[in-house]
Each structure stands twice: as structure tokens, then as C-alpha cells.
Design a protein around this motif. Structure first.
Motif, PDB file in Angstrom:
ATOM      1  N   ILE A   3      -5.053  63.376  -4.650  1.00 40.24           N
ATOM      2  CA  ILE A   3      -5.852  63.193  -5.854  1.00 40.24           C
ATOM      3  C   ILE A   3      -6.410  64.562  -6.211  1.00 40.24           C
ATOM      4  CG2 ILE A   3      -7.930  62.179  -6.875  1.00 40.24           C
ATOM      5  CD1 ILE A   3      -7.561  59.802  -5.037  1.00 40.24           C
ATOM      6  N   ILE A  12     -11.051  63.002 -12.423  1.00 38.15           N
ATOM      7  CA  ILE A  12      -9.681  63.012 -11.930  1.00 38.15           C
ATOM      8  C   ILE A  12      -8.756  63.524 -13.026  1.00 38.15           C
ATOM      9  CG2 ILE A  12      -7.750  61.577 -11.151  1.00 38.15           C
ATOM     10  CD1 ILE A  12      -9.869  59.686  -9.922  1.00 38.15           C
ATOM     11  N   GLY A  15      -2.916  62.834  -9.729  1.00 40.92           N
ATOM     12  CA  GLY A  15      -2.864  62.128  -8.461  1.00 40.92           C
ATOM     13  C   GLY A  15      -1.523  61.480  -8.258  1.00 40.92           C
ATOM     14  N   ILE A  18      -2.888  56.558  -8.550  1.00 41.01           N
ATOM     15  CA  ILE A  18      -4.275  56.182  -8.822  1.00 41.01           C
ATOM     16  C   ILE A  18      -4.375  55.440 -10.143  1.00 41.01           C
ATOM     17  CG2 ILE A  18      -5.316  58.025  -7.470  1.00 41.01           C
ATOM     18  CD1 ILE A  18      -5.563  59.634 -10.022  1.00 41.01           C
TER      19      ILE A  18
END
Length: 105
Positions: A3, A12, A15, A18
Motif C-alpha cells: 500500500i 492512499i 496499492g 485495496i
């Protein structure tokens, strides 16, 4: 698996598998595996810090890499991936297998 987050606000930006708010996948489309060869990545696929920070990693090991802009994406960033200029990045990485020499552990 990994991630990638912005160190500044923990957002974020990439990743391996995810979900954001239970929907929409970022990064590799649900594939928890990522093929990576130290020192031989296409420009921009992963930051140069991965070549340094993942050297010597063992199968099953987890590492957190804090990547300064100089070893990340520098003064240009990658705006289309949500990485602003001069961003410090944080990656949480787990090595599942090496050189295809076994099943993920």
C-alpha cells in the motif's frame, strides 16, 4: 503486496489489492501480487527507493519504506496518481514470494 500512502496526510495513492470506502480499487485491480525486479523497473513504475529499501528482504518479511521526494517522484510528482510535487511517500510492503520460487507464505 503493498500500500502506498502520502506521508503528509496518509491518503492512499496506490496499492496491490485495496478498496476505498468499500468500492473502487486503486492500483493493481485486486491482484495482490506485483512483479518487481530490483534495479530494472520501467521509469515511474515504482520509485527508485524500492531498489534500495527492498534489497535483502526475506519472504514473509514486512517493511515500511518512508521515501523522501529525492528517491520518490521528485519535484514533478505524478498528479494523475494523486502524488503531488515534492511528496514524501510511505509504503507498507510484504514480500510474498521471490523469483516465483514457491507459493505465497
Amino acid at each position: 503486496s503493498y500500500i502506498g500512502r502520502l506521508a503528509e496526510n496518509d491518503a492512499i495513492f496506490d496499492g496491490s489489492a485495496i478498496l476505498i470506502n468499500g468500492q473502487g480499487q486503486v492500483g493493481r485491480g485486486g491482484d495482490s501480487t506485483t512483479f518487481f525486479v530490483l534495479g530494472k523497473q520501467p521509469v515511474g513504475q515504482f520509485p527508485p527507493a524500492w531498489d534500495v529499501g527492498l534489497t535483502g528482504m526475506c519472504v514473509g518479511e514486512q517493511r515500511t519504506l518512508v521515501v523522501p521526494p529525492e528517491l520518490g517522484y521528485g519535484s514533478k510528482g505524478i498528479p494523475k496518481r494523486g502524488i503531488p510535487p515534492d511528496a514524501t511517500l510511505k509504503y507498507e510492503i510484504k514480500l510474498l514470494t521471490r523469483n516465483g520460487d514457491g507459493l505465497p507464505r
